[in-house]
Design an enzyme around this catalytic site. Structure first.
Site, mmCIF file in Angstrom:
data_model
loop_
_atom_site.group_PDB
_atom_site.id
_atom_site.type_symbol
_atom_site.label_atom_id
_atom_site.label_comp_id
_atom_site.label_asym_id
_atom_site.label_seq_id
_atom_site.Cartn_x
_atom_site.Cartn_y
_atom_site.Cartn_z
ATOM 1 N N LYS A 25 0.843 -1.205 0.000
ATOM 2 C CA LYS A 25 0.000 0.000 0.000
ATOM 3 C C LYS A 25 0.878 1.255 0.000
ATOM 4 O O LYS A 25 1.097 1.883 1.037
ATOM 5 C CB LYS A 25 -0.928 0.034 1.214
ATOM 6 C CG LYS A 25 -1.967 1.174 1.138
ATOM 7 C CD LYS A 25 -2.569 1.492 2.487
ATOM 8 C CE LYS A 25 -1.683 2.305 3.363
ATOM 9 N NZ LYS A 25 -1.462 3.708 2.889
ATOM 10 N N ASP A 49 -3.300 3.452 8.429
ATOM 11 C CA ASP A 49 -3.278 2.162 9.136
ATOM 12 C C ASP A 49 -4.679 1.552 9.179
ATOM 13 O O ASP A 49 -4.835 0.325 9.061
ATOM 14 C CB ASP A 49 -2.746 2.345 10.559
ATOM 15 C CG ASP A 49 -1.360 2.950 10.580
ATOM 16 O OD1 ASP A 49 -0.546 2.580 9.712
ATOM 17 O OD2 ASP A 49 -1.082 3.784 11.463
#
Length: 316
Positions: free
Chosen positions: A185, A256
């Site tokens: 990511k 996150d």
């Protein structure tokens, strides 16, 4: 079901507060501070807990601040495996200026690891990886860590048939990709550093992401585009998904939270489109709360439902 491990080399205690107005050289009366555990993998574990999944947070912990970090995680009922380090666990500071609703984030440098500590971390990961279906390595890499550290974690994941998810940057990430990972990511800037392509529009982002997946070293690349959304790319699939419009209060932990949402989708066998939508829903929901609160599950459910009603913007 196998377990999820999260790995955090640069954990932190996030101390947040707010003031009526910020004026230089003036004594500012702050609201009562709030202390929360933080750092990439730790926040992923906290977010997974909110989604109903258990994980074990593996992280470095030094001195009295490290003990406080462990206590904060215990209060949130997060399974943890702290690894004692010589240097103190860092503390970050977040201040909201209520007059402008601006957020000031003071991030302290991650304390360096000393000789022998890296080996202790790898040994712990290897011991616990046998029971893991996913290993999530997230957050910055502190000084004192070898550039092939994440590549070693990738080899452990391969040996134990665990899927490795990485959200970090730098040379350690590049070496991990060469070893092979399941999901990456990056944001647009990190994607540019990895490929040399100025990923400023959808076509360039897809081109850059395909450079990575076509090396057969990374199965899924999800490019985070902040409030615009995200682009998910594999060898035979590409889709841009717009993020919902929400009232932003804090961006701490949003990335996150997005990782946690995607891991949740993978664990529950979501297809790629629904997996990235779950990630965007979690990341967007996290921005709706003050400080480092992450997200509320009801906000995630509402945003995920909204995203699934939208027309696909781009699909190959």
């Amino acid at each position: 079901m196998k377990h999820i491990l999260t790995l955090t080399l640069s954990p932190t205690i996030d101390k947040s507060t707010s003031v009526e107005k910020i004026i230089a050289e003036h004594k500012l009366n702050c609201d009562e501070p709030k202390f929360e555990p933080g750092g990439g993998g730790i926040n992923v574990s906290r977010a997974l807990k909110r989604l109903g999944l258990t994980s074990t947070a593996v992280f470095t912990s030094g001195g009295l601040s490290g003990k406080l970090l462990q206590e904060l995680l215990h209060k949130e009922q997060i399974e943890q495996h702290p690894i004692e380090t010589f240097n103190l666990t860092r503390e970050n500071f977040i201040v909201v200026n209520r007059a402008t609703n601006e957020q000031l984030r003071f991030g302290m440098p991650a304390p360096a690891l000393v000789e022998g500590e890296e080996e202790t971390i790898l040994k712990a990961v290897k011991q616990m990886a046998a029971k893991a279906s996913y290993i999530v390595a997230s957050g910055s890499i502190p000084k004192g860590v070898s550039t092939d550290f994440l590549a070693k974690v990738a080899r452990i994941a391969h040996q134990e048939d665990a899927r490795l998810v990485i959200d970090t940057s730098g040379e350690a990430l590049e070496q991990a990709i060469e070893e092979g990972i399941y999901l990456l990511k990056p944001n647009q800037n990190e994607l540019r550093k990895l490929t040399g392509i100025e990923a400023e529009d959808n076509d360039a982002i897809e081109e850059a992401a395909r450079i990575i997946v076509n090396k057969d070293k990374c199965g899924i690349v999800v490019v985070s585009m902040g409030p615009q959304g995200a682009y998910v790319v594999t060898k035979d699939y590409a889709e841009f998904v717009s993020a919902p419009s929400v009232k932003k209060r804090s961006t701490v932990g949003a990335g996150d939270s997005m990782v946690a949402g995607m891991v949740y989708g993978c664990v529950n066998n979501y297809d790629l489109g629904h997996m990235v939508r779950m990630g965007i829903a979690c990341g967007s929901a996290a921005t709706m709360n003050h400080g480092t609160e992450l997200f509320k599950k009801e906000d995630v459910d509402r945003l995920y439902e909204w995203l699934n009603k939208q027309t696909t913007n781009y699909l190959v």
